[in-house]
Design an enzyme around this catalytic site. Structure first.
Site, short mmCIF file in Angstrom:
data_model
loop_
_atom_site.label_atom_id
_atom_site.label_comp_id
_atom_site.label_asym_id
_atom_site.label_seq_id
_atom_site.Cartn_x
_atom_site.Cartn_y
_atom_site.Cartn_z
N GLU A 140 31.91 3.36 2.31
CA GLU A 140 33.33 3.70 2.52
C GLU A 140 33.98 2.74 3.50
OE1 GLU A 140 32.78 8.54 1.88
OE2 GLU A 140 32.82 7.67 3.89
N ASP A 147 27.83 13.69 2.79
CA ASP A 147 27.97 12.97 4.06
C ASP A 147 28.13 13.93 5.23
OD1 ASP A 147 27.90 10.32 2.93
OD2 ASP A 147 29.94 10.61 2.25
#
Length: 254
Positions: free
Chosen positions: A138, A38
Site C-alpha cells: 500500500e 492487516d
C-alpha cells in the site's frame, strides 16, 4: 519473493511495539480494527507485545455488514476492550456542510480521515499510541488516504508486503475467514482493493520486490514473471504518482 524467517520477523515487530510504548511512556495502543487481515495482524502483534489489557480496538463502520462481525471476532478472540462507533452520522454531517455532492472517492477519503480523527481522540484521551495498519504494498503504490489510514504514530507492518502479512497472520492464529476474505477498505458496497489497484496482490508484490528491493530492469522483470512490460510500467507509475504521499509537506527554499 524474498525469503523471510517469519518467526524472527514476528519477534522483531513485537519487540518494536513494546519498545516504542516503553519509550513514549504511554498506557498502551489503539488500533482501528476493520475486519481485514492487516488490522487483525496488527492487533494480534500488539497483544503479543503488550498484553490484552493495553490494547484498545476501535471498530468504525459506515455500512453495517460482515466486516463488523469479522472485526468483533478479532477483538473477542484476543479478549481486548473494543468500541463500535458508527461513523455514518459524522460523515453525513461533513457532507451536509459541503456546497457540493462528493464523488465516491472524495467521500471515501472523508470516511477514512474520520476514522483517524476518532483514533487520535481516543489516543489523546487515554494516553495511547495509534498503531497504523498499512503495509509496504500500500505504501509504495499510494493505496491509502493521505492523513487518513496513512497517518499513525507507528506502523508495525510497513516493511512487509501484503502477501507477507498473510503469512504472518497464519502464524499468529488470525481467524481463517479473515485471512481468506477479499481485501477491501469498505468504502462502498462491493469495493475491493485488487479491483481498485487493477492488479492482484500476488503479482503486485512480485513486481514491487523486483522493482524496489532488487532494482531490476523492467525488461528483466517482465521476462522473469512472463508478463507484458506494460504491467511493470503500470506499477512503476503507481509508485511515481504517489510519491507526494510518502513525503512531509515541503516548501520553497528561502
Amino acid at each position: 519473493m524474498r525469503t523471510l524467517n517469519y518467526e524472527e520477523v514476528i519477534e522483531k515487530i513485537v519487540h518494536f511495539i513494546k519498545e516504542k510504548v516503553d519509550e513514549t511512556n504511554v498506557g498502551g495502543v489503539v488500533v482501528g480494527v476493520s475486519g481485514g487481515v492487516d488490522s487483525a495482524t496488527t492487533a494480534f502483534l500488539a497483544v503479543k507485545a503488550l498484553g490484552k489489557e493495553k490494547v484498545l480496538g476501535l471498530i468504525m463502520p459506515y455500512y453495517e455488514n460482515q466486516d463488523v462481525e469479522d472485526a468483533k471476532l478479532v477483538c473477542e478472540t484476543l479478549g481486548i476492550n473494543y468500541k463500535i462507533i458508527n461513523i455514518k452520522p459524522i460523515v453525513d454531517a461533513f457532507e451536509e456542510s459541503l456546497d457540493f455532492e462528493p464523488d465516491k472517492i472524495t467521500k471515501g477519503n472523508i470516511m477514512v480521515r474520520t476514522r483517524m480523527v476518532l483514533l487520535y481522540a481516543h489516543a489523546n484521551q487515554y494516553n495511547l499510541l495509534v498503531l497504523g495498519t498499512s503495509n509496504k504494498s500500500e505504501l509504495l503504490t499510494g493505496y491509502y488516504t493521505k492523513w487518513g489510514d496513512g497517518a499513525s504514530d507507528y506502523a508495525p507492518l510497513i516493511n512487509l508486503y501484503k502477501t507477507e502479512v498473510w503469512e504472518i497472520a497464519k502464524r499468529l492464529g488470525v481467524p481463517e475467514r479473515i485471512i481468506e476474505k477479499k481485501p477491501t477498505a469498505g468504502l462502498w458496497i462491493g469495493q475491493t482493493d485488487e479491483d481498485e489497484l487493477g492488479i492482484s496482490y500476488k503479482l503486485l508484490d512480485e513486481i514491487l520486490y523486483r522493482l524496489v528491493d532488487l532494482k531490476l530492469p523492467k525488461e528483466k522483470i517482465a521476462e522473469e514473471l512472463g508478463i507484458p512490460i506494460e504491467k511493470i510500467e503500470y506499477v512503476e507509475n503507481l509508485i511515481k504518482n504517489s510519491e507526494h504521499k510518502r513525503s512531509l509537506p515541503v516548501g520553497p527554499e528561502i
